[in-house]
Design a protein around this motif. Structure first.
Motif, mmCIF file in Angstrom:
data_model
loop_
_atom_site.group_PDB
_atom_site.id
_atom_site.type_symbol
_atom_site.label_atom_id
_atom_site.label_comp_id
_atom_site.label_asym_id
_atom_site.label_seq_id
_atom_site.Cartn_x
_atom_site.Cartn_y
_atom_site.Cartn_z
ATOM 1 N N UNK A 13 86.972 48.858 40.015
ATOM 2 C CA UNK A 13 86.217 49.796 39.291
ATOM 3 C C UNK A 13 87.291 50.496 38.293
ATOM 4 N N UNK A 14 88.617 50.801 38.590
ATOM 5 C CA UNK A 14 89.500 51.650 37.736
ATOM 6 C C UNK A 14 90.226 50.102 36.876
ATOM 7 N N UNK A 15 90.437 48.493 37.132
ATOM 8 C CA UNK A 15 91.004 48.138 36.565
ATOM 9 C C UNK A 15 89.480 47.549 35.086
ATOM 10 N N UNK A 16 87.828 47.621 36.079
ATOM 11 C CA UNK A 16 87.019 47.623 34.626
ATOM 12 C C UNK A 16 86.758 48.130 33.910
ATOM 13 N N UNK A 17 87.221 49.153 34.132
ATOM 14 C CA UNK A 17 87.084 50.691 33.171
ATOM 15 C C UNK A 17 87.952 50.563 32.529
ATOM 16 N N UNK A 18 88.728 49.959 32.414
ATOM 17 C CA UNK A 18 90.644 49.866 31.634
ATOM 18 C C UNK A 18 89.964 49.040 30.400
ATOM 19 N N UNK A 19 90.010 47.689 31.127
ATOM 20 C CA UNK A 19 89.013 46.930 30.249
ATOM 21 C C UNK A 19 87.628 46.875 28.963
ATOM 22 N N UNK A 20 86.820 47.081 29.557
ATOM 23 C CA UNK A 20 85.840 47.842 29.242
ATOM 24 C C UNK A 20 86.295 49.152 27.926
ATOM 25 N N UNK A 21 86.941 50.323 28.681
ATOM 26 C CA UNK A 21 87.976 50.402 27.241
ATOM 27 C C UNK A 21 88.786 50.561 26.013
ATOM 28 N N UNK A 22 89.421 49.177 26.430
ATOM 29 C CA UNK A 22 89.750 48.746 25.418
ATOM 30 C C UNK A 22 89.673 48.303 24.798
ATOM 31 N N UNK A 23 88.297 46.984 25.475
ATOM 32 C CA UNK A 23 87.982 46.600 24.374
ATOM 33 C C UNK A 23 86.808 46.764 23.266
ATOM 34 N N UNK A 24 86.206 48.276 23.512
ATOM 35 C CA UNK A 24 85.297 49.510 23.084
ATOM 36 C C UNK A 24 86.729 49.671 21.837
ATOM 37 N N UNK A 25 87.789 50.092 22.340
ATOM 38 C CA UNK A 25 88.676 50.345 20.955
ATOM 39 C C UNK A 25 88.676 49.390 20.087
ATOM 40 N N UNK A 26 88.929 47.803 20.607
ATOM 41 C CA UNK A 26 89.775 47.076 19.679
ATOM 42 C C UNK A 26 88.000 46.512 18.562
ATOM 43 N N UNK A 27 87.557 47.256 19.234
ATOM 44 C CA UNK A 27 86.186 46.958 18.468
ATOM 45 C C UNK A 27 86.090 47.813 17.326
ATOM 46 N N UNK A 28 86.306 48.701 17.326
ATOM 47 C CA UNK A 28 86.294 50.047 17.100
ATOM 48 C C UNK A 28 87.306 49.624 15.659
ATOM 49 N N UNK A 29 88.053 49.894 16.466
ATOM 50 C CA UNK A 29 89.680 49.586 15.350
ATOM 51 C C UNK A 29 89.209 48.255 14.446
ATOM 52 N N UNK A 30 88.938 47.451 14.685
ATOM 53 C CA UNK A 30 88.389 46.016 13.816
ATOM 54 C C UNK A 30 87.540 46.787 13.228
ATOM 55 N N UNK A 31 86.540 46.710 13.454
ATOM 56 C CA UNK A 31 85.414 47.532 12.521
ATOM 57 C C UNK A 31 85.372 49.045 11.914
ATOM 58 N N UNK A 32 86.212 49.284 11.765
ATOM 59 C CA UNK A 32 87.538 50.148 10.926
ATOM 60 C C UNK A 32 87.916 49.642 9.602
ATOM 61 N N UNK A 33 88.686 48.993 10.575
ATOM 62 C CA UNK A 33 88.971 48.238 9.421
ATOM 63 C C UNK A 33 88.755 47.558 8.315
ATOM 64 N N UNK A 34 87.283 46.494 8.611
ATOM 65 C CA UNK A 34 86.890 45.910 8.199
ATOM 66 C C UNK A 34 85.981 46.577 7.326
ATOM 67 N N UNK A 35 85.560 47.773 7.244
ATOM 68 C CA UNK A 35 85.440 48.454 6.210
ATOM 69 C C UNK A 35 85.804 49.450 5.497
ATOM 70 N N UNK A 36 86.985 49.502 6.225
ATOM 71 C CA UNK A 36 87.694 49.951 5.117
ATOM 72 C C UNK A 36 88.298 48.803 3.578
ATOM 73 N N UNK A 37 88.300 47.778 3.900
ATOM 74 C CA UNK A 37 88.543 46.619 3.015
ATOM 75 C C UNK A 37 87.446 46.363 2.404
ATOM 76 N N UNK A 38 86.100 46.708 2.913
ATOM 77 C CA UNK A 38 85.471 46.252 2.188
ATOM 78 C C UNK A 38 84.254 47.263 1.113
ATOM 79 N N UNK A 39 84.479 46.126 0.219
ATOM 80 C CA UNK A 39 83.400 46.728 -1.778
ATOM 81 C C UNK A 39 82.232 47.407 -0.811
ATOM 82 N N UNK A 40 81.952 48.715 -1.228
ATOM 83 C CA UNK A 40 80.854 49.464 -0.645
ATOM 84 C C UNK A 40 79.596 48.712 -0.710
ATOM 85 N N UNK A 41 79.460 47.630 -2.286
ATOM 86 C CA UNK A 41 78.289 47.077 -2.561
ATOM 87 C C UNK A 41 78.112 46.390 -0.736
#
Length: 73
Positions: A13-41
């Motif tokens: 359960x500990x390992x699963x929670x760490x893996x899921x937390x890491x996956x969510x963090x990675x998705x957030x970082x990728x999304x925020x980078x994409x959002x910052x680089x993408x033109x508003x239009x």
């Protein structure tokens, strides 16, 4: 009902929670980078609102996945 403490959880359960937390963090970082680089239009909706949602909502990866699939043009 009180939740269990970290030490009371089984190792799988500990390992699963760490893996899921890491996956969510990675998705957030990728999304925020994409959002910052993408033109508003090329973003559906206000970039500031997407950024706020991505940074503040803990959604088990749902908000980043929604942005990546529906929030971009």
């Amino acid at each position: 009902m009180a939740g269990k403490k970290w030490a009371e959880l089984s190792k799988p359960v500990q390992v699963g929670l760490v893996v899921l937390g890491g996956a969510e963090a990675a998705l957030k970082v990728c999304s925020l980078i994409d959002l910052a680089r993408r033109p508003a239009g090329r973003v559906r909706g206000p970039k500031a609102l997407w950024a706020l949602g991505l940074m503040t909502v803990n959604s088990l990866g749902a908000v980043p996945l929604i942005y990546l699939t529906k929030g971009r043009r």
